[in-house]
Scaffold this active site. Structure first.
Site, PDB file in Angstrom:
ATOM      1  N   ALA A  92       0.849  -1.194   0.000  1.00 52.90           N
ATOM      2  CA  ALA A  92       0.000   0.000   0.000  1.00 52.90           C
ATOM      3  C   ALA A  92       0.883   1.242   0.000  1.00 52.90           C
ATOM      4  O   ALA A  92       2.110   1.148   0.191  1.00 52.90           O
ATOM      5  CB  ALA A  92      -0.897   0.013   1.229  1.00 52.90           C
ATOM      6  N   LYS A  93       0.298   2.368  -0.219  1.00 51.10           N
ATOM      7  CA  LYS A  93       1.019   3.640  -0.066  1.00 51.10           C
ATOM      8  C   LYS A  93      -0.014   4.723   0.167  1.00 51.10           C
ATOM      9  O   LYS A  93      -1.160   4.605  -0.288  1.00 51.10           O
ATOM     10  CB  LYS A  93       1.806   3.955  -1.351  1.00 51.10           C
ATOM     11  CG  LYS A  93       2.999   4.845  -1.130  1.00 51.10           C
ATOM     12  CD  LYS A  93       4.178   4.078  -0.580  1.00 51.10           C
ATOM     13  CE  LYS A  93       5.348   4.972  -0.268  1.00 51.10           C
ATOM     14  NZ  LYS A  93       6.545   4.186   0.088  1.00 51.10           N
TER      15      LYS A  93
END
Ligand code: NAD
Length: 426
Positions: free
Chosen positions: A115-116
């Site tokens: 994720a980011k």
């Protein structure tokens, strides 16, 4: 490249290194014989959340910030990835960085997806109060996305342990429970892990040692140049020096410093600490440029500053026999072939700098256990993971007859794709 992998990557605003990542993903997918539907599923993120965050600034005016969180994949476990505060943040960039995290976690075999997150802002122009309100508002907006068993943020460009502490505090208040495991990279007193500060540089050193073993390079007679002297560069240099490697050049934003007799890294670190964080004016070395540093006649080159440093413009002048990528994306994809043809072994970012996310995983494990490990235990376990990951990638490079970079993507994609197949779909 096979036609079925030719679709453009969902990245428009960065030619490098994010396009580079998608090119390598496609190449590895093709070598692996990945079916088209799995390729398509892995190309796009599972979830993208965009929010507008109104924040009252110190002057009383309300400013509205764009915030994002992208979950690329949660196949291997809860998703993991940093939060970036920068004016360059866009949804497309966050999507690509989220995919990068999927491959990085998978290659070292930690049970996380990728994720980011990001907020388009200039943290250097904001007061602590403004940063705190922005972080708390972002946490409220993402309260149903984040979670110790769902999605676990961490620091990235422009964010700090203090920002992680605010995030953890706000999340804990919303949920009505103390929840340190919702975020990693926290200050030590709030549940951070011993060994985290050195973890990325340590992983670079362990990867370099493993690669030197394969190349039959003796550390005690090897020389190295390290670009960047921040967290990753300085620790990598220090730990390589402790392994007997002679560090002949270091650099930072102020330029390069070269001494063929070897640079005393502890001394350079002390100099930087006492000199407002810069090597500017460092004595006992000749001043060279960052470009010259990359082209020095050394055995090992560690780019540990920023992306896109080794490109088609300089790859044919690189003399090192081994490149260990401390930074994310320091080599553009079109330089890979040139380095390959020169017989240079490149330990790619998604393997070489994964020591950081590995110890972030340990922080999460310790928070969930409510029991903290000694630094020695953290280091020993992280070293073991890094060594095992190196061997798995090395074996894949032989099996598929590819370089270490494509082998790392193969290992990662294979792991995520086989999990997807086992879990099934609608
Ligand atoms: P940092 O801010 O601590 O240090 C960056 C260093 O690079 C500084 O010495 C700076 O002066 C230097 N630098 C900046 N621009 C430069 C230029 N044009 N030429 C030469 N040097 C330059 O950052 P860091 O945490 O050490 O991160 C470095 C790289 O490693 C980044 O690509 C980052 O994404 C990656 N990385 C960091 C971690 C981590 O745990 N810190 C983990 C994985 C990857």
């Amino acid at each position: 490249m096979c036609a079925r992998y030719k679709e453009p990557a969902p990245i428009k605003d960065h030619l490098n290194p994010l396009d580079s990542m998608m090119e390598r993903f496609s190449e590895a997918a093709e070598k692996l014989g990945l079916d088209e539907s799995t390729y398509n599923a892995l190309k796009s993120p599972e979830k993208s959340v965009a929010v507008s965050i109104p924040v009252t600034m110190d002057d009383g005016k309300i400013q509205v910030f764009e915030g994002y969180r992208v979950i690329h994949s949660a196949n291997l476990g809860p998703s993991k990835g940093g939060i970036r505060y920068s004016m360059s943040v866009t949804l497309d960039e966050v999507k690509a960085l989220a995919a990068w995290m999927t491959w990085k976690c998978a290659v070292v075999g930690i049970p996380y997806g990728g994720a980011k997150g990001g907020i388009k802002c200039e943290p250097r122009d904001m007061s602590q109060g403004e940063l705190e309100r922005l972080t708390r508002a972002y946490t409220v907006a993402m309260a149903d996305v984040f979670g110790p068993e769902k999605d676990i943020p961490a620091p990235d460009m422009g964010t700090t342990p203090q920002i992680m502490a605010w995030l953890m505090d706000e999340y804990s208040k919303i949920k009505g429970v103390s929840s340190p495991a919702v975020v990693t990279g926290k200050p030590l007193v709030l549940g951070g892990s011993l060994g985290r500060v050195e973890a990325t540089g340590r992983g670079v050193m362990v990867s370099a040692r493993s690669a030197m073993g394969k190349l039959k390079m003796n550390p005690s007679s090897a020389t190295a140049a390290v670009q960047g002297f921040g967290n990753v560069g300085s620790i990598s240099a220090k730990l390589l020096e402790q392994q007997g490697v002679k560090i002949v050049a270091i650099s930072d934003i102020s330029g390069g410093y070269y001494n063929p007799k070897g640079i005393d890294i502890e001394e350079a670190m002390a100099y930087v600490a006492a000199n407002k964080g810069t090597l500017e004016g460092f004595a006992n070395a000749d001043k060279i440029s960052n470009e010259e540093l990359l082209e020095l006649d050394v055995d090992v080159l560690v780019p540990a500053a920023m992306e896109d440093q080794i490109t088609v413009n300089n790859a044919d002048r690189i003399k090192a026999k081994l490149i260990v990528e401390g930074a994310n994306g320091p080599t553009s994809s079109n330089a890979d072939q040139i380095l390959n043809d020169k017989g240079i072994m490149v330990i790619p970012d998604i393997l070489a700098n994964a020591g950081g996310v590995t110890v972030s995983y340990f922080e999460w494990v310790q928070n969930r256990l409510g029991y903290f490990w000694t630094e020695e235990r953290v280091n020993r376990r992280a070293d073991r993971i890094m060594k095992q990951a190196f061997e798995a990638v090395y074996d894949a490079s032989i099996k598929y007859n590819v370089n270490m970079r494509i082998a790392a993507y193969i290992v990662a994609i294979d792991k995520v794709a086989s999990t997807m197949r086992l879990r099934g779909t609608f």
